[in-house]
Design a protein around this motif. Structure first.
Motif, PDB file in Angstrom:
ATOM      1  N   GLU A   5     -21.941  -6.305 -13.181  1.00 47.54           N
ATOM      2  CA  GLU A   5     -22.362  -6.288 -14.582  1.00 47.54           C
ATOM      3  C   GLU A   5     -21.678  -5.149 -15.339  1.00 47.54           C
ATOM      4  OE1 GLU A   5     -26.860  -8.129 -14.391  1.00 47.54           O
ATOM      5  OE2 GLU A   5     -26.537  -6.065 -13.724  1.00 47.54           O
ATOM      6  N   ARG A   6     -21.540  -4.000 -14.697  1.00 45.47           N
ATOM      7  CA  ARG A   6     -20.846  -2.872 -15.324  1.00 45.47           C
ATOM      8  C   ARG A   6     -19.390  -3.223 -15.602  1.00 45.47           C
ATOM      9  NH1 ARG A   6     -23.510   0.756 -11.238  1.00 45.47           N
ATOM     10  NH2 ARG A   6     -25.401   1.380 -12.313  1.00 45.47           N
ATOM     11  N   GLN A   7     -18.747  -3.840 -14.646  1.00 46.21           N
ATOM     12  CA  GLN A   7     -17.349  -4.236 -14.807  1.00 46.21           C
ATOM     13  C   GLN A   7     -17.215  -5.262 -15.925  1.00 46.21           C
ATOM     14  OE1 GLN A   7     -14.774  -2.838 -13.476  1.00 46.21           O
ATOM     15  NE2 GLN A   7     -13.208  -4.240 -14.157  1.00 46.21           N
ATOM     16  N   ASP A   8     -18.129  -6.235 -15.970  1.00 44.67           N
ATOM     17  CA  ASP A   8     -18.091  -7.247 -17.025  1.00 44.67           C
ATOM     18  C   ASP A   8     -18.276  -6.611 -18.398  1.00 44.67           C
ATOM     19  OD1 ASP A   8     -17.736  -9.209 -15.122  1.00 44.67           O
ATOM     20  OD2 ASP A   8     -19.804  -9.941 -15.202  1.00 44.67           O
ATOM     21  N   LYS A  10     -17.587  -3.488 -19.237  1.00 43.31           N
ATOM     22  CA  LYS A  10     -16.388  -2.712 -19.541  1.00 43.31           C
ATOM     23  C   LYS A  10     -15.269  -3.616 -20.045  1.00 43.31           C
ATOM     24  CE  LYS A  10     -13.463  -0.955 -16.378  1.00 43.31           C
ATOM     25  NZ  LYS A  10     -12.988  -0.134 -15.260  1.00 43.31           N
ATOM     26  N   MET A  11     -15.070  -4.734 -19.388  1.00 45.56           N
ATOM     27  CA  MET A  11     -14.008  -5.647 -19.794  1.00 45.56           C
ATOM     28  C   MET A  11     -14.317  -6.275 -21.152  1.00 45.56           C
ATOM     29  SD  MET A  11     -11.820  -5.125 -17.550  1.00 45.56           S
ATOM     30  CE  MET A  11     -10.607  -6.310 -18.059  1.00 45.56           C
ATOM     31  N   ALA A  12     -15.577  -6.576 -21.416  1.00 43.92           N
ATOM     32  CA  ALA A  12     -15.954  -7.139 -22.718  1.00 43.92           C
ATOM     33  C   ALA A  12     -15.695  -6.129 -23.832  1.00 43.92           C
ATOM     34  CB  ALA A  12     -17.421  -7.552 -22.703  1.00 43.92           C
ATOM     35  N   THR A  13     -15.970  -4.868 -23.565  1.00 46.59           N
ATOM     36  CA  THR A  13     -15.730  -3.823 -24.561  1.00 46.59           C
ATOM     37  C   THR A  13     -14.242  -3.676 -24.831  1.00 46.59           C
ATOM     38  OG1 THR A  13     -17.729  -2.663 -23.876  1.00 46.59           O
ATOM     39  CG2 THR A  13     -16.119  -1.397 -25.118  1.00 46.59           C
ATOM     40  N   ILE A  14     -13.453  -3.686 -23.792  1.00 45.09           N
ATOM     41  CA  ILE A  14     -11.997  -3.603 -23.957  1.00 45.09           C
ATOM     42  C   ILE A  14     -11.493  -4.795 -24.770  1.00 45.09           C
ATOM     43  CG2 ILE A  14      -9.787  -3.741 -22.728  1.00 45.09           C
ATOM     44  CD1 ILE A  14     -11.174  -2.079 -20.490  1.00 45.09           C
ATOM     45  N   TYR A  15     -12.020  -5.967 -24.497  1.00 48.82           N
ATOM     46  CA  TYR A  15     -11.613  -7.160 -25.242  1.00 48.82           C
ATOM     47  C   TYR A  15     -12.014  -7.053 -26.711  1.00 48.82           C
ATOM     48  CZ  TYR A  15     -10.756 -11.983 -26.483  1.00 48.82           C
ATOM     49  OH  TYR A  15     -10.281 -13.112 -27.089  1.00 48.82           O
ATOM     50  N   GLN A  16     -13.199  -6.523 -26.979  1.00 50.13           N
ATOM     51  CA  GLN A  16     -13.628  -6.332 -28.364  1.00 50.13           C
ATOM     52  C   GLN A  16     -12.675  -5.390 -29.096  1.00 50.13           C
ATOM     53  OE1 GLN A  16     -17.677  -5.122 -27.598  1.00 50.13           O
ATOM     54  NE2 GLN A  16     -18.443  -7.003 -28.520  1.00 50.13           N
TER      55      GLN A  16
END
Length: 49
Positions: A5-8, A10-16
């Motif tokens: 969940e933490r990795q997901d 982090k990746m969602a934030t980077i994508y945003q």
């Protein structure tokens, strides 16, 4: 929160961030503008919690 969940998150934030920059009107951003965008994203994330 699990590691997955933490990795997901982090990746969602980077994508945003990527979307903010790629869809923005500008092609070059100053450090101050980047910091302002990061602050806005962080505040929005806090309100989601």
């Amino acid at each position: 929160m699990t590691e997955k969940e933490r990795q997901d998150t982090k990746m969602a934030t980077i994508y945003q961030l990527r979307l903010i920059f790629s869809n923005g009107e500008k092609k070059n951003y100053s450090i101050e503008e980047i910091v302002e965008l990061l602050d806005k994203l962080a505040l929005a994330k806090e309100q989601e919690i």
